[in-house]
Design a protein around this motif. Sequence first.
Motif, PDB file in Angstrom:
ATOM      1  N   ASP A  28       0.803  -1.216   0.000  1.00  0.00           N
ATOM      2  CA  ASP A  28       0.000   0.000   0.000  1.00  0.00           C
ATOM      3  C   ASP A  28       0.840   1.272   0.000  1.00  0.00           C
ATOM      4  OD1 ASP A  28      -2.363  -1.455   0.019  1.00  0.00           O
ATOM      5  OD2 ASP A  28      -2.647  -1.274   2.192  1.00  0.00           O
ATOM      6  N   ILE A  29       2.035   1.223   0.543  1.00  0.00           N
ATOM      7  CA  ILE A  29       2.866   2.419   0.676  1.00  0.00           C
ATOM      8  C   ILE A  29       3.739   2.636  -0.553  1.00  0.00           C
ATOM      9  CG2 ILE A  29       4.696   3.514   2.054  1.00  0.00           C
ATOM     10  CD1 ILE A  29       3.502   1.824   4.444  1.00  0.00           C
ATOM     11  N   THR A  30       4.459   1.606  -0.967  1.00  0.00           N
ATOM     12  CA  THR A  30       5.420   1.751  -2.068  1.00  0.00           C
ATOM     13  C   THR A  30       4.828   1.435  -3.430  1.00  0.00           C
ATOM     14  OG1 THR A  30       6.184  -0.540  -1.920  1.00  0.00           O
ATOM     15  CG2 THR A  30       7.311   1.105  -0.528  1.00  0.00           C
ATOM     16  N   ARG A  31       3.678   0.739  -3.456  1.00  0.00           N
ATOM     17  CA  ARG A  31       3.032   0.258  -4.687  1.00  0.00           C
ATOM     18  C   ARG A  31       3.869  -0.799  -5.397  1.00  0.00           C
ATOM     19  NH1 ARG A  31      -1.451   0.420  -3.411  1.00  0.00           N
ATOM     20  NH2 ARG A  31      -2.046  -0.111  -5.510  1.00  0.00           N
ATOM     21  N   GLU A  32       4.905  -1.333  -4.756  1.00  0.00           N
ATOM     22  CA  GLU A  32       5.728  -2.417  -5.305  1.00  0.00           C
ATOM     23  C   GLU A  32       5.054  -3.750  -5.009  1.00  0.00           C
ATOM     24  OE1 GLU A  32       8.606  -2.327  -7.037  1.00  0.00           O
ATOM     25  OE2 GLU A  32       8.716  -0.143  -7.007  1.00  0.00           O
ATOM     26  N   ARG A  33       5.292  -4.720  -5.890  1.00  0.00           N
ATOM     27  CA  ARG A  33       4.773  -6.064  -5.662  1.00  0.00           C
ATOM     28  C   ARG A  33       5.713  -6.847  -4.758  1.00  0.00           C
ATOM     29  NH1 ARG A  33       3.059  -9.154 -10.820  1.00  0.00           N
ATOM     30  NH2 ARG A  33       5.293  -9.335 -10.975  1.00  0.00           N
ATOM     31  N   VAL A  34       5.138  -7.588  -3.831  1.00  0.00           N
ATOM     32  CA  VAL A  34       5.883  -8.433  -2.898  1.00  0.00           C
ATOM     33  C   VAL A  34       5.537  -9.879  -3.239  1.00  0.00           C
ATOM     34  CG1 VAL A  34       6.271  -9.031  -0.477  1.00  0.00           C
ATOM     35  CG2 VAL A  34       5.755  -6.655  -1.114  1.00  0.00           C
ATOM     36  N   LEU A  35       6.559 -10.697  -3.427  1.00  0.00           N
ATOM     37  CA  LEU A  35       6.375 -12.112  -3.747  1.00  0.00           C
ATOM     38  C   LEU A  35       6.130 -12.902  -2.475  1.00  0.00           C
ATOM     39  CD1 LEU A  35       6.605 -14.622  -5.638  1.00  0.00           C
ATOM     40  CD2 LEU A  35       9.065 -14.571  -5.152  1.00  0.00           C
ATOM     41  N   LEU A  36       5.070 -13.723  -2.467  1.00  0.00           N
ATOM     42  CA  LEU A  36       4.795 -14.664  -1.383  1.00  0.00           C
ATOM     43  C   LEU A  36       4.880 -16.072  -1.952  1.00  0.00           C
ATOM     44  CD1 LEU A  36       3.436 -11.992  -0.319  1.00  0.00           C
ATOM     45  CD2 LEU A  36       1.812 -13.464   0.836  1.00  0.00           C
ATOM     46  N   SER A  37       5.521 -16.967  -1.201  1.00  0.00           N
ATOM     47  CA  SER A  37       5.635 -18.354  -1.632  1.00  0.00           C
ATOM     48  C   SER A  37       5.646 -19.263  -0.408  1.00  0.00           C
ATOM     49  CB  SER A  37       6.915 -18.560  -2.444  1.00  0.00           C
ATOM     50  OG  SER A  37       6.984 -19.870  -2.958  1.00  0.00           O
ATOM     51  N   ALA A  38       4.941 -20.403  -0.520  1.00  0.00           N
ATOM     52  CA  ALA A  38       4.898 -21.391   0.564  1.00  0.00           C
ATOM     53  C   ALA A  38       5.194 -22.765  -0.021  1.00  0.00           C
ATOM     54  CB  ALA A  38       3.537 -21.397   1.237  1.00  0.00           C
ATOM     55  N   PRO A  39       6.172 -23.465   0.535  1.00  0.00           N
ATOM     56  CA  PRO A  39       6.600 -24.740  -0.044  1.00  0.00           C
ATOM     57  C   PRO A  39       5.862 -25.974   0.452  1.00  0.00           C
ATOM     58  CG  PRO A  39       8.138 -24.080   1.636  1.00  0.00           C
ATOM     59  CD  PRO A  39       7.111 -22.995   1.542  1.00  0.00           C
ATOM     60  N   SER A  40       4.630 -25.846   0.899  1.00  0.00           N
ATOM     61  CA  SER A  40       3.823 -26.973   1.354  1.00  0.00           C
ATOM     62  C   SER A  40       4.240 -27.393   2.762  1.00  0.00           C
ATOM     63  CB  SER A  40       3.854 -28.145   0.376  1.00  0.00           C
ATOM     64  OG  SER A  40       2.889 -29.118   0.716  1.00  0.00           O
ATOM     65  N   MET A  41       4.387 -28.681   3.018  1.00  0.00           N
ATOM     66  CA  MET A  41       4.591 -29.160   4.387  1.00  0.00           C
ATOM     67  C   MET A  41       5.579 -30.324   4.452  1.00  0.00           C
ATOM     68  SD  MET A  41       1.000 -31.102   4.857  1.00  0.00           S
ATOM     69  CE  MET A  41       0.375 -32.156   3.587  1.00  0.00           C
ATOM     70  N   TRP A  42       6.158 -30.497   5.610  1.00  0.00           N
ATOM     71  CA  TRP A  42       6.991 -31.654   5.958  1.00  0.00           C
ATOM     72  C   TRP A  42       8.085 -31.937   4.933  1.00  0.00           C
ATOM     73  CZ3 TRP A  42       1.697 -34.221   6.438  1.00  0.00           C
ATOM     74  CH2 TRP A  42       1.090 -33.816   7.616  1.00  0.00           C
ATOM     75  N   GLY A  43       8.630 -30.917   4.347  1.00  0.00           N
ATOM     76  CA  GLY A  43       9.711 -31.107   3.386  1.00  0.00           C
ATOM     77  C   GLY A  43       9.295 -31.712   2.060  1.00  0.00           C
ATOM     78  N   GLN A  44       8.006 -31.704   1.746  1.00  0.00           N
ATOM     79  CA  GLN A  44       7.528 -32.288   0.494  1.00  0.00           C
ATOM     80  C   GLN A  44       7.950 -31.477  -0.722  1.00  0.00           C
ATOM     81  OE1 GLN A  44       3.300 -32.550   1.013  1.00  0.00           O
ATOM     82  NE2 GLN A  44       3.424 -34.572   1.933  1.00  0.00           N
ATOM     83  N   ARG A  45       8.106 -30.193  -0.554  1.00  0.00           N
ATOM     84  CA  ARG A  45       8.463 -29.331  -1.666  1.00  0.00           C
ATOM     85  C   ARG A  45       9.564 -28.374  -1.236  1.00  0.00           C
ATOM     86  NH1 ARG A  45       5.201 -31.688  -4.661  1.00  0.00           N
ATOM     87  NH2 ARG A  45       3.057 -31.268  -5.108  1.00  0.00           N
ATOM     88  N   ARG A  46      10.218 -27.842  -2.223  1.00  0.00           N
ATOM     89  CA  ARG A  46      11.270 -26.865  -1.989  1.00  0.00           C
ATOM     90  C   ARG A  46      10.883 -25.617  -2.782  1.00  0.00           C
ATOM     91  NH1 ARG A  46      16.703 -28.614  -4.841  1.00  0.00           N
ATOM     92  NH2 ARG A  46      15.201 -28.796  -6.492  1.00  0.00           N
ATOM     93  N   ALA A  47      11.036 -24.458  -2.203  1.00  0.00           N
ATOM     94  CA  ALA A  47      10.700 -23.203  -2.880  1.00  0.00           C
ATOM     95  C   ALA A  47      11.983 -22.571  -3.408  1.00  0.00           C
ATOM     96  CB  ALA A  47      10.000 -22.247  -1.926  1.00  0.00           C
ATOM     97  N   HIS A  48      11.893 -22.043  -4.599  1.00  0.00           N
ATOM     98  CA  HIS A  48      13.012 -21.329  -5.216  1.00  0.00           C
ATOM     99  C   HIS A  48      12.468 -20.022  -5.767  1.00  0.00           C
ATOM    100  CE1 HIS A  48      16.440 -20.405  -7.746  1.00  0.00           C
ATOM    101  NE2 HIS A  48      15.573 -20.135  -8.695  1.00  0.00           N
ATOM    102  N   ALA A  49      13.115 -18.934  -5.444  1.00  0.00           N
ATOM    103  CA  ALA A  49      12.724 -17.630  -5.985  1.00  0.00           C
ATOM    104  C   ALA A  49      13.962 -16.942  -6.512  1.00  0.00           C
ATOM    105  CB  ALA A  49      12.068 -16.778  -4.903  1.00  0.00           C
TER     106      ALA A  49
END
Length: 103
Positions: A67-88
Motif C-alpha cells: 500500500d505504501i510503495t506500490r511495489e509487488r511483494v512475492l509470497l511463496s509457501a513450499p507446502s509441508m513436511w519437506g515435500q516441496r522446496r521453494a526457489h525464488a
Amino acid sequence: MGPDHATRGADIALICAHGGESGKPSYGPELPNENPAALIAQQVPDIDAILFGHAHNAVVQRFVTNDITRERVLLSAPSMWGQRRAHAGPDTRWPTASSSLSR
C-alpha cells in the motif's frame, strides 16, 4: 524491517515466517493472528519477498501490492513436511520475480 536495510548493504529484504497468508485468525479474534503474511506484505514497506508456511498449502507464487510503495511483494509457501522446496529468483529486477516448487 525498515527503510535503512538498503543503506546497510542489503540487496533484498526477505522474510521467512511460520504463518499463513489469509490475514484471518484460525482460532478466533481473542488470539493473535497467525496468518499475517499477506498483511505484512501489504502494510510494511520495502519487503521484496516472504517465504511462509502454516496451513500446509503449496503456494507457488502470489504477489501482493504494498500500500505504501506500490511495489509487488512475492509470497511463496513450499507446502509441508519437506515435500516441496521453494526457489525464488529475480527475472529482470526484484521483486518482479519467478518462483517454483519442486519435490
